[in-house]
Design an enzyme around this catalytic site. Sequence first.
Site, PDB file in Angstrom:
ATOM      1  N   ASP A  49       0.726   5.121   2.014  1.00 18.72           N
ATOM      2  CA  ASP A  49      -0.415   5.756   2.933  1.00 18.72           C
ATOM      3  C   ASP A  49      -1.168   6.653   2.608  1.00 18.72           C
ATOM      4  O   ASP A  49      -0.869   7.561   1.672  1.00 18.72           O
ATOM      5  CB  ASP A  49       1.014   6.181   3.803  1.00 18.72           C
ATOM      6  CG  ASP A  49       1.687   5.148   4.826  1.00 18.72           C
ATOM      7  OD1 ASP A  49       1.043   4.008   5.017  1.00 18.72           O
ATOM      8  OD2 ASP A  49       2.661   5.898   5.772  1.00 18.72           O
ATOM      9  N   HIS A  88       0.940  -1.253  -0.215  1.00 21.82           N
ATOM     10  CA  HIS A  88      -0.046   0.058  -0.194  1.00 21.82           C
ATOM     11  C   HIS A  88       0.428   0.503  -0.049  1.00 21.82           C
ATOM     12  O   HIS A  88       1.766   1.372   0.745  1.00 21.82           O
ATOM     13  CB  HIS A  88      -1.046  -0.088   0.993  1.00 21.82           C
ATOM     14  CG  HIS A  88      -0.525   0.214   2.306  1.00 21.82           C
ATOM     15  ND1 HIS A  88       0.579  -1.096   2.883  1.00 21.82           N
ATOM     16  CD2 HIS A  88       0.120   1.369   3.304  1.00 21.82           C
ATOM     17  CE1 HIS A  88       0.915  -0.757   3.737  1.00 21.82           C
ATOM     18  NE2 HIS A  88       0.866   1.031   4.870  1.00 21.82           N
ATOM     19  N   ARG A 126       5.814   6.373  13.973  1.00 20.99           N
ATOM     20  CA  ARG A 126       6.085   7.107  12.523  1.00 20.99           C
ATOM     21  C   ARG A 126       5.718   8.307  12.548  1.00 20.99           C
ATOM     22  O   ARG A 126       4.283   9.040  12.871  1.00 20.99           O
ATOM     23  CB  ARG A 126       4.955   6.354  11.903  1.00 20.99           C
ATOM     24  CG  ARG A 126       5.071   7.102  10.190  1.00 20.99           C
ATOM     25  CD  ARG A 126       4.103   6.022   9.149  1.00 20.99           C
ATOM     26  NE  ARG A 126       2.748   6.519   9.441  1.00 20.99           N
ATOM     27  CZ  ARG A 126       1.310   6.432   9.080  1.00 20.99           C
ATOM     28  NH1 ARG A 126       1.945   5.018   8.668  1.00 20.99           N
ATOM     29  NH2 ARG A 126       0.213   6.653   8.984  1.00 20.99           N
TER      30      ARG A 126
END
Length: 309
Positions: A137, A135, A300
Amino acid sequence: MSLTTSPGSALRATRLPPDGLYEGARELRRLAPGQPDRPYTLFGLVPLGPVIGAEIGGVDLTRPLAPAVREELDRALLEWKVLFFRGQHPSSAQQRAFAGNWGELETNPLLAAGDDPEVARFDRSSAPSFENVWHTDVTFRERPALGAVLHLREVPPYGGDTMWADMAAAYDNLAPEVKERLEGARAVHDFVPGFARFTPQERLVPFQDRFPPVEHPVVRTHPVTGRRMLFVNTSFTTRIVGWDRDESDRMLRLLFQQAHVPEYQVRFTWRAGDVAFWDNRATQHYAVNDYAPHRRVAERVAVAGDRPR
């Protein structure tokens, strides 16, 4: 596209299903056409593959970056798409300060926060989680993230690698007829399918108005390098606008497959304190869930991006 033997061939007649991934040479071009391959003079850089992934040495992420170092790191990010920094152990504030060199930071209210509310925390063991899928983000936003800085605070005794794929290389190697078919095509991105796998419905419903489906080009142009890149992904891309559903599904299956090509990938084995910084515009990534029942803790920080064109 399908592969067949020619009529009258000495070989028996065969046919492979259309839209597969076939063996053969692939174009592996790291830089945009005409871009010179210049050395780096302010830090060490060790490539981890031909087109994507490089380990950086001689930069301390716990201290402010000198402007010249920031500029050269930016060039390295554009050229290598994901940069790795070993043994950094930044605090949340230092991680945010480093990411802030590339612009305004953004948060994702659908993710758990760490001790710092501006830092997303992924605390994983045996529970199902946002892993094991290719994927990009937050493509469900009108302006998906420019990039992200991931810090591994705790690593399992084995497993837990992360992989990245270069979507410019993926586009370069599409068949000409596929590129022609995708010219000007747009696709719908929606947060629901990616998050519904692991999130209770009642938690997602309040965000539907905040994050309505959006459209992005199937092939976007990087705003800095000018390279063309695939910009669809399994988690959030639901259909190609204006196409018959079967035709859209078939094309998206083909495009989703491109991230699976090893020649376009880099795989990183973490140690506690390591940091990765990736260009979210140019890549997909995959967190490998092969470490249960052990714990893996990552944090993150994301940098706000632009509208894909």
